[in-house]
Design an enzyme around this catalytic site. Structure first.
Site, PDB file in Angstrom:
ATOM      1  N   TYR A  71      -4.219  13.938  -3.126  1.00 50.48           N
ATOM      2  CA  TYR A  71      -4.604  13.190  -1.930  1.00 50.48           C
ATOM      3  C   TYR A  71      -5.714  13.888  -1.125  1.00 50.48           C
ATOM      4  CZ  TYR A  71      -3.714   9.648   1.691  1.00 50.48           C
ATOM      5  OH  TYR A  71      -3.822   8.594   2.546  1.00 50.48           O
ATOM      6  N   ASP A  85     -10.349  13.428   7.362  1.00 54.79           N
ATOM      7  CA  ASP A  85      -9.574  12.420   6.616  1.00 54.79           C
ATOM      8  C   ASP A  85      -9.330  12.873   5.168  1.00 54.79           C
ATOM      9  OD1 ASP A  85      -8.241   9.956   6.134  1.00 54.79           O
ATOM     10  OD2 ASP A  85     -10.086   9.052   5.374  1.00 54.79           O
ATOM     11  N   GLU A  92      -6.124   6.232  -2.629  1.00 56.97           N
ATOM     12  CA  GLU A  92      -6.184   5.229  -1.564  1.00 56.97           C
ATOM     13  C   GLU A  92      -6.591   3.856  -2.081  1.00 56.97           C
ATOM     14  OE1 GLU A  92      -5.640   4.603   1.762  1.00 56.97           O
ATOM     15  OE2 GLU A  92      -4.243   6.177   1.175  1.00 56.97           O
ATOM     16  N   HIS A  99       0.845  -1.202   0.000  1.00 57.75           N
ATOM     17  CA  HIS A  99       0.000   0.000   0.000  1.00 57.75           C
ATOM     18  C   HIS A  99       0.876   1.247   0.000  1.00 57.75           C
ATOM     19  CE1 HIS A  99      -3.647   2.388   1.402  1.00 57.75           C
ATOM     20  NE2 HIS A  99      -2.645   3.218   1.659  1.00 57.75           N
ATOM     21  N   GLU A 100       1.853   1.273   0.915  1.00 56.80           N
ATOM     22  CA  GLU A 100       2.716   2.466   1.019  1.00 56.80           C
ATOM     23  C   GLU A 100       3.554   2.647  -0.239  1.00 56.80           C
ATOM     24  OE1 GLU A 100       0.947   3.150   4.581  1.00 56.80           O
ATOM     25  OE2 GLU A 100       1.904   4.409   3.079  1.00 56.80           O
ATOM     26  N   HIS A 156       1.714   4.173  -3.141  1.00 56.85           N
ATOM     27  CA  HIS A 156       1.564   5.639  -3.114  1.00 56.85           C
ATOM     28  C   HIS A 156       2.675   6.282  -3.929  1.00 56.85           C
ATOM     29  CE1 HIS A 156      -1.909   6.309  -0.665  1.00 56.85           C
ATOM     30  NE2 HIS A 156      -1.413   5.734   0.423  1.00 56.85           N
ATOM     31  N   HIS A 182      -9.744   7.583   3.122  1.00 56.62           N
ATOM     32  CA  HIS A 182      -9.658   6.184   3.568  1.00 56.62           C
ATOM     33  C   HIS A 182     -11.032   5.559   3.708  1.00 56.62           C
ATOM     34  CE1 HIS A 182      -5.693   7.714   4.947  1.00 56.62           C
ATOM     35  NE2 HIS A 182      -5.317   6.535   4.501  1.00 56.62           N
TER      36      HIS A 182
HETATM   37  O1  LIG Z   1      -0.810   5.296   3.741  1.00 58.68           O
HETATM   38  C1  LIG Z   1      -1.871   5.603   4.246  1.00 58.68           C
HETATM   39  O2  LIG Z   1      -2.924   5.812   3.564  1.00 58.68           O
HETATM   40  C2  LIG Z   1      -1.993   5.814   5.740  1.00 58.68           C
HETATM   41  C3  LIG Z   1      -1.089   7.017   6.079  1.00 58.68           C
HETATM   42  C4  LIG Z   1      -1.838   8.052   6.875  1.00 58.68           C
HETATM   43  C5  LIG Z   1      -0.925   9.177   7.240  1.00 58.68           C
HETATM   44  C6  LIG Z   1      -0.817  10.235   6.353  1.00 58.68           C
HETATM   45  C7  LIG Z   1       0.035  11.278   6.685  1.00 58.68           C
HETATM   46  C8  LIG Z   1       0.764  11.280   7.878  1.00 58.68           C
HETATM   47  C9  LIG Z   1       0.645  10.168   8.701  1.00 58.68           C
HETATM   48  C10 LIG Z   1      -0.211   9.109   8.401  1.00 58.68           C
HETATM   49  C11 LIG Z   1      -1.500   4.594   6.539  1.00 58.68           C
HETATM   50  C12 LIG Z   1      -2.448   3.390   6.495  1.00 58.68           C
HETATM   51  C13 LIG Z   1      -3.895   3.766   6.724  1.00 58.68           C
HETATM   52  O3  LIG Z   1      -4.776   3.307   6.026  1.00 58.68           O
HETATM   53  N1  LIG Z   1      -4.129   4.592   7.748  1.00 58.68           N
HETATM   54  C14 LIG Z   1      -5.489   5.010   8.007  1.00 58.68           C
HETATM   55  C15 LIG Z   1      -6.119   4.184   9.152  1.00 58.68           C
HETATM   56  C16 LIG Z   1      -5.401   4.398  10.441  1.00 58.68           C
HETATM   57  C17 LIG Z   1      -4.222   3.786  10.762  1.00 58.68           C
HETATM   58  N2  LIG Z   1      -3.833   4.211  11.993  1.00 58.68           N
HETATM   59  C18 LIG Z   1      -4.728   5.120  12.474  1.00 58.68           C
HETATM   60  C19 LIG Z   1      -4.775   5.826  13.670  1.00 58.68           C
HETATM   61  C20 LIG Z   1      -5.829   6.717  13.877  1.00 58.68           C
HETATM   62  C21 LIG Z   1      -6.838   6.835  12.913  1.00 58.68           C
HETATM   63  C22 LIG Z   1      -6.816   6.142  11.706  1.00 58.68           C
HETATM   64  C23 LIG Z   1      -5.734   5.284  11.500  1.00 58.68           C
HETATM   65  C24 LIG Z   1      -5.489   6.488   8.384  1.00 58.68           C
HETATM   66  O4  LIG Z   1      -4.372   7.030   8.589  1.00 58.68           O
HETATM   67  O5  LIG Z   1      -6.597   7.028   8.419  1.00 58.68           O
HETATM   68  C25 LIG Z   1      -2.337   2.621   5.167  1.00 58.68           C
HETATM   69  C26 LIG Z   1      -2.335   1.141   5.480  1.00 58.68           C
HETATM   70  C27 LIG Z   1      -2.342   0.986   6.992  1.00 58.68           C
HETATM   71  C28 LIG Z   1      -1.977   2.372   7.518  1.00 58.68           C
HETATM   72 ZN   LIG Z   2      -2.743   5.155   1.770  1.00 62.86          ZN
END
Ligand SMILES: O=C(O)[C@H](CCc1ccccc1)CC1(C(=O)N[C@@H](Cc2c[nH]c3ccccc23)C(=O)O)CCCC1
Ligand SMILES: [Zn+2]
Length: 324
Positions: A155, A226, A164, A140-141, A144, A231
């Site tokens: 984004y 978000d 996403e 996934h990362e 991106h 997401h």
């Molecule tokens: O790459 C992405 O889209 C997410 C990266 C988000 C981010 C962006 C900028 C700065 C810091 C973090 C990370 C992932 C993600 O989907 N994060 C979601 C769900 C999530 C993970 N940890 C969390 C803690 C709190 C709330 C939501 C979340 C989000 O950030 O929304 C992808 C796969 C797993 C983690």
């Molecule tokens: Zn992502």
């Protein structure tokens, strides 16, 4: 009868590959172009700066630290996936070094791509285990980075939801390559989310609403949280992809009149990859995603014919999730 065609993929080093026009898979690569994986994996030691390099091996490692090993080895798996299935040589299609950092900060419950490297927190042990420990999260990362260098989908809002979804889609494809099967393929983060509670996941592409995400375009989130629900609305395109692969109907009967005929993982992934590198643009929305995936289906599989089974399946998959 298989036929082959010379395909120029975009990118600084024009990747000349032979694509089997029946399967859409890369059959052979230009002999002169050398491929070699290049990686750097660093340990941040629970800090956010001055992470130290622990491996630059171009092959899999077993350092004894699972977070380090998984970040490194799943990055290799993702590199191999893109080269073998789509003829792409790393994130930039020109052999760019895959840079990963693990043990980032303290109890950090997330992971991210920052434009040049992948970074993984250790999680707090309750909500998340170390986030590099799931192949679909690493892919996934890394995806991106691919999207940044191809469509450049912005984004936020609809383009961000597509950004996403493309990351979840190729995360699922790499998870499948690494052995996930059946419905597990469609779960995102299942190996690292709530380590104490089995059976759940961060997202479920086959039934996004089961994890609180959106699955029908008319119901999409239009607020500002978000980054405009990137997401959450990604579920709409994730479900379209899963229905395109497997066939079937909307899991919550939002469109009972629509039944999709599946076209399988390889053809669906080839179409979605081609849409990202050949058609989608930074401000593309869901309607553009329908247009681009149908156009690539026509180009890749239907010999340019107007009506065909792959194009029909594409339109039905987007109809199933209510995309205009
Ligand atoms: O790459 C992405 O889209 C997410 C990266 C988000 C981010 C962006 C900028 C700065 C810091 C973090 C990370 C992932 C993600 O989907 N994060 C979601 C769900 C999530 C993970 N940890 C969390 C803690 C709190 C709330 C939501 C979340 C989000 O950030 O929304 C992808 C796969 C797993 C983690
Ligand atoms: Zn992502």
């Amino acid at each position: 009868k298989a036929s082959f065609k010379y395909v120029n993929y975009e990118g600084p080093q024009r990747d000349l590959v032979f694509v089997d026009t029946i399967t859409g898979k890369v059959a052979a690569r230009h002999p002169q172009i050398m491929y070699g994986r290049s990686l750097i994996t660093q340990d941040c030691n629970q800090k956010t700066r001055r992470c130290r390099s622990v491996s630059t091996s171009s092959d899999t490692i077993s350092s004894g630290d699972q977070a380090i090993d998984d970040a490194h080895n799943y990055a290799i798996a993702t590199y191999d996936y893109y080269l073998n299935n789509h003829g792409r040589d790393s994130i930039d299609n020109a052999g760019m070094t895959l840079k990963s950092r693990v043990h980032y900060s303290r109890n950090y419950n997330n992971a991210f791509w920052d434009g040049s490297q992948m970074t993984y927190g250790d999680g707090d042990g309750v909500t998340f285990a170390p986030l590099s420990q799931d192949a679909d999260v690493v892919a996934h990362e890394l995806t991106h980075g691919v999207t940044e260098r191809s469509s450049g989908l912005i984004y936020q809002n609809e383009s961000g939801a597509l950004n996403e979804a493309w990351s979840d889609i190729f995360g699922a494809m790499v998870d499948r390559q690494e052995g996930a099967a059946g419905s597990d393929i469609w779960l995102i983060g299942e190996d690292i989310y709530t380590p104490g509670a089995p059976g759940d996941a961060l997202r479920n592409m086959a039934d996004p609403a089961s994890m609180g995400d959106y699955d029908y375009y008319p119901d999409r989130y239009t607020g500002s949280s978000d980054n405009g629900g990137v997401h959450w609305n990604s579920g709409i395109a994730n479900l379209a992809f899963q229905l395109l692969v497997d066939g079937g109907q909307h899991p919550r009967n939002k469109t009972p009149e629509v039944t999709v005929t599946g076209i399988g993982f390889d053809d669906a992934a080839a179409i979605f990859y081609a849409a990202n590198i050949n058609c989608l643009t930074p401000s593309s929305n869901f309607a553009s995603a329908r247009y681009c995936t149908a156009l690539q289906a026509k180009a890749l599989f239907d010999g340019g014919q107007l009506s065909s089974d792959h194009q029909t399946s594409i339109h039905l998959a987007w109809d199933a999730v209510g995309v205009p």
